[in-house]
Structure formats: C-alpha cells, structure tokens
Enzyme design. Structure first.
Site, PDB file in Angstrom:
ATOM      1  CB  SER A   1     -11.282  12.023  33.387  1.00  0.00           C
ATOM      2  OG  SER A   1     -10.836  10.906  34.143  1.00  0.00           O
TER       3      SER A   1
ATOM      4  CE1 TYR B   1     -11.230  15.080  37.904  1.00  0.00           C
ATOM      5  CE2 TYR B   1     -11.530  12.817  37.175  1.00  0.00           C
ATOM      6  CZ  TYR B   1     -10.841  14.012  37.121  1.00  0.00           C
ATOM      7  OH  TYR B   1      -9.755  14.136  36.265  1.00  0.00           O
TER       8      TYR B   1
ATOM      9  CE  LYS C   1     -12.047  16.123  34.458  1.00  0.00           C
ATOM     10  NZ  LYS C   1     -11.417  17.272  33.791  1.00  0.00           N
TER      11      LYS C   1
HETATM   12  P1  NAP Z   1      -2.801  19.235  38.635  1.00  0.00           P
HETATM   13  O1  NAP Z   1      -1.398  18.775  38.450  1.00  0.00           O
HETATM   14  O2  NAP Z   1      -3.440  19.164  39.963  1.00  0.00           O
HETATM   15  O3  NAP Z   1      -2.889  20.747  38.089  1.00  0.00           O
HETATM   16  C1  NAP Z   1      -4.126  21.419  38.140  1.00  0.00           C
HETATM   17  C2  NAP Z   1      -4.017  22.746  37.411  1.00  0.00           C
HETATM   18  O4  NAP Z   1      -5.321  23.362  37.475  1.00  0.00           O
HETATM   19  C3  NAP Z   1      -3.046  23.699  38.087  1.00  0.00           C
HETATM   20  O5  NAP Z   1      -2.410  24.475  37.084  1.00  0.00           O
HETATM   21  C4  NAP Z   1      -3.963  24.580  38.933  1.00  0.00           C
HETATM   22  O6  NAP Z   1      -3.472  25.913  39.132  1.00  0.00           O
HETATM   23  C5  NAP Z   1      -5.180  24.659  38.031  1.00  0.00           C
HETATM   24  N1  NAP Z   1      -6.377  25.060  38.778  1.00  0.00           N
HETATM   25  C6  NAP Z   1      -6.893  24.504  39.904  1.00  0.00           C
HETATM   26  N2  NAP Z   1      -7.996  25.184  40.284  1.00  0.00           N
HETATM   27  C7  NAP Z   1      -8.174  26.197  39.378  1.00  0.00           C
HETATM   28  C8  NAP Z   1      -9.123  27.228  39.228  1.00  0.00           C
HETATM   29  N3  NAP Z   1     -10.158  27.382  40.077  1.00  0.00           N
HETATM   30  N4  NAP Z   1      -8.979  28.104  38.181  1.00  0.00           N
HETATM   31  C9  NAP Z   1      -7.942  27.972  37.326  1.00  0.00           C
HETATM   32  N5  NAP Z   1      -7.019  26.990  37.411  1.00  0.00           N
HETATM   33  C10 NAP Z   1      -7.132  26.114  38.427  1.00  0.00           C
HETATM   34  O7  NAP Z   1      -3.788  18.450  37.649  1.00  0.00           O
HETATM   35  P2  NAP Z   1      -3.487  17.567  36.340  1.00  0.00           P
HETATM   36  O8  NAP Z   1      -3.308  16.169  36.774  1.00  0.00           O
HETATM   37  O9  NAP Z   1      -2.452  18.208  35.498  1.00  0.00           O
HETATM   38  O10 NAP Z   1      -4.913  17.636  35.626  1.00  0.00           O
HETATM   39  C11 NAP Z   1      -5.192  18.513  34.552  1.00  0.00           C
HETATM   40  C12 NAP Z   1      -6.524  18.130  33.924  1.00  0.00           C
HETATM   41  O11 NAP Z   1      -6.457  16.777  33.469  1.00  0.00           O
HETATM   42  C13 NAP Z   1      -7.697  18.200  34.885  1.00  0.00           C
HETATM   43  O12 NAP Z   1      -8.854  18.640  34.200  1.00  0.00           O
HETATM   44  C14 NAP Z   1      -7.875  16.758  35.317  1.00  0.00           C
HETATM   45  O13 NAP Z   1      -9.180  16.490  35.737  1.00  0.00           O
HETATM   46  C15 NAP Z   1      -7.536  16.050  34.015  1.00  0.00           C
HETATM   47  N6  NAP Z   1      -7.145  14.651  34.207  1.00  0.00           N
HETATM   48  C16 NAP Z   1      -6.041  14.336  34.917  1.00  0.00           C
HETATM   49  C17 NAP Z   1      -5.699  12.999  35.055  1.00  0.00           C
HETATM   50  C18 NAP Z   1      -4.480  12.551  35.811  1.00  0.00           C
HETATM   51  O14 NAP Z   1      -4.309  11.332  35.949  1.00  0.00           O
HETATM   52  N7  NAP Z   1      -3.633  13.432  36.280  1.00  0.00           N
HETATM   53  C19 NAP Z   1      -6.507  12.008  34.482  1.00  0.00           C
HETATM   54  C20 NAP Z   1      -7.627  12.388  33.769  1.00  0.00           C
HETATM   55  C21 NAP Z   1      -7.933  13.716  33.621  1.00  0.00           C
HETATM   56  P3  NAP Z   1      -2.637  26.283  40.494  1.00  0.00           P
HETATM   57  O15 NAP Z   1      -1.283  25.661  40.298  1.00  0.00           O
HETATM   58  O16 NAP Z   1      -2.612  27.758  40.498  1.00  0.00           O
HETATM   59  O17 NAP Z   1      -3.391  25.650  41.625  1.00  0.00           O
END
Ligand code: NAP
Length: 254
Positions: free
Chosen positions: A150, A163, A167
C-alpha cells in the site's frame, strides 16, 4: 468475466492462489488470472457465498476455480490451504498475497489488539503463505509471488500506524525474499495500490483524499488486477524481481 482468446492465455496450465479473493481487489485479481487461463484458488475468511459466486463466474466462462476457506493469520490453516492446492492441482505457480484488514485509529487510541490483528494478517500472514509456497516453488524452480502492499507503507497515513507498519514490512519482506529465491527462478514483487474503491475504503472522506491523488479519482480493483496479471505472466515479467509497483493515480512518485 470473459476469457481471453487462446493466444492470450499465457497462464494456461498454471495454478494460482489468491488470498482474500471473495471481494474487492482480490476478487478482481482472481477473475483476471482466470481470464488468462490460470486455475485459481479463491481464498476467503468468512464470505462463503461471495467466494462461491467468484468461482461460479470463472466456471461459467469456461475456467477452473475452487473456493477455500482459511484464516491467513493462522499457520495451520495456511499450511492446509497450500497443501490441499498442491494435492488438487499438482503445483502452485502463482501466489498473490492480497488478504488484508484495517483497524484505523490514531496512535494514542490504538489498542494492542488493533495493532496485533493488523500485523497478524497483513504481515505475518504474508510470511506464512510465502514460506509455505516457497518450498514448492523452489523444488519446481519456478514461481511468482505478488504481495499487495500500500502507499500507506511508503508515505504513512494518520490513523494507520498498524497498517502502514505492516505494509512497510511487506515491502522489506518482498525485497529480502526476492533475493533469497532468485537463484531458483522464483520472482517476488509487490504492488502498492493508492485508494481503490472497495469495502475497505467505503465511507472515507473522499474530498480530503482526492486532493492527494494527481489523477483526481479513486482507482478500481481491475486496475490493480491488471498489474498483478502482468507480473504473473511468462515471459513478460520473468526478469522482474524485488520491485514495488505503485498503482495509485500518481500519489507516490519515486
Ligand atoms: P476488502 O474489500 O475489505 O476485502 C478483503 C478481503 O480479505 C476479503 O476477501 C476478505 O475475506 C479477506 N480477508 C479478511 N480477513 C482475512 C483472513 N483473516 N484470512 C483470509 N482472508 C481474509 O479489501 P480490499 O480493499 O480489496 O483490499 C485488498 C488488499 O489490498 C489488502 O491487502 C489491502 O490492504 C490492500 N490495499 C487496499 C487499498 C484500497 O484502497 N482498497 C489500498 C491499498 C492496499 P471475507 O470476505 O471472507 O471477509
């Protein structure tokens, strides 16, 4: 999901595990890898119907996928995820460490459990999955590991001490493991998204955030998935390892 034409199925025969693929960025990554011909393990923690819907979308388009529940913060569940994939499909060629959570609050209000939960999944989880697949990939003498980091790990973000520490840790981990595995043909890279429209960013103050994004908009999960698909591709990305790719609308310019 539309499968790409045969000539563009450069992941045909490859097996990919995407952690946290039931929603958001992980879902988009699973669909893109499957569109390129990979067999995909759609990992999730709790959202079984959502994960099964991702699998159904891949299968309906002529691809192969299975949903697999595993809490990536738990070593025994991670071992089972990797072992069962190897047993089902015979190899693990691509690992995408995408599962992640936030527990945002300012430092003075941050409880040790907020700190620990984020470190346990977002950093220790990446260690656990990577260690487990690297045994397989070293033997195969090939593999691609792609870690979703991130911009918060590069520039910091108030309210995200846990966080951003996790990261930043993922970025350091990526570089070290890239050096350790390089001689056996395994590459390890990170993608650093900016603000992407998913459940994770839902409800954040977008007026404040948009001021920091030169391209003036949030990113879409597909835009992260496109970069991941490139890094998984052979031979396109075969000579790239230990790198961090920002997909952030220009937020971080190194
Ligand atoms: P999200 O929509 O909240 O989805 C999170 C995913 O992680 C879901 O599939 C969830 O599964 C799964 N998860 C949560 N806890 C878990 C666990 N203990 N074991 C296995 N799976 C688990 O998040 P996102 O925005 O797509 O983010 C995905 C990645 O991108 C993350 O690493 C996040 O830090 C990174 N990121 C996101 C952003 C952003 O702006 N969105 C920016 C930078 C980095 P369930 O559905 O079963 O809960």
């Amino acid at each position: 999901m539309e499968r790409l034409p045969e000539s563009l199925q450069y992941l045909a025969g490859k097996v990919a595990i995407v952690t946290g693929a039931s929603r958001g960025i992980g879902k988009a990554i699973a669909l893109h890898l499957a569109a390129s011909g990979a067999k995909v393990v759609v990992n999730y923690a709790q959202s079984s119907p959502a994960a099964e819907a991702v699998v159904a979308e891949i299968v309906a388009a002529g691809g192969e996928a299975v949903a697999k529940q595993a809490d990536i913060a738990q070593g025994d569940q991670v071992e089972d995820l990797i072992d069962s994939t190897k047993k089902t499909w015979g190899s693990v060629d691509v690992l995408v460490n995408n599962a992640g959570i936030t527990r945002d609050t300012l430092l003075l209000r941050m409880k040790p459990e907020d700190w620990q939960a984020v470190i346990d999944l977002n950093l220790t989880g990446v260690f656990l999955t990577t260690r487990a697949v690297s045994k397989i990939m070293l033997k195969q003498r090939s593999g691609r590991i792609i870690n979703i980091a991130s911009v918060a790990g590069q520039m910091g973000n108030p309210g995200q001490a846990n966080y951003s520490a996790a990261k930043a840790g993922v970025i350091g981990f990526t570089k070290t493991v890239a050096k350790e595995l390089a001689s056996r043909g395994v590459t390890v890279n990170a993608v650093a998204p900016g603000f992407i429209e998913t459940d994770m960013t839902h409800g954040l103050n977008s007026d404040e955030i948009l001021k920091f994004i030169p391209l003036g908009r949030y990113g879409q999960p597909d835009e992260i998935a496109g970069m991941v698909r490139f890094l998984a591709a052979d031979p396109a990305a075969a000579y790239i390892t230990g790198q961090v790719f920002n997909v952030d609308g220009g937020m971080v310019m190194a």
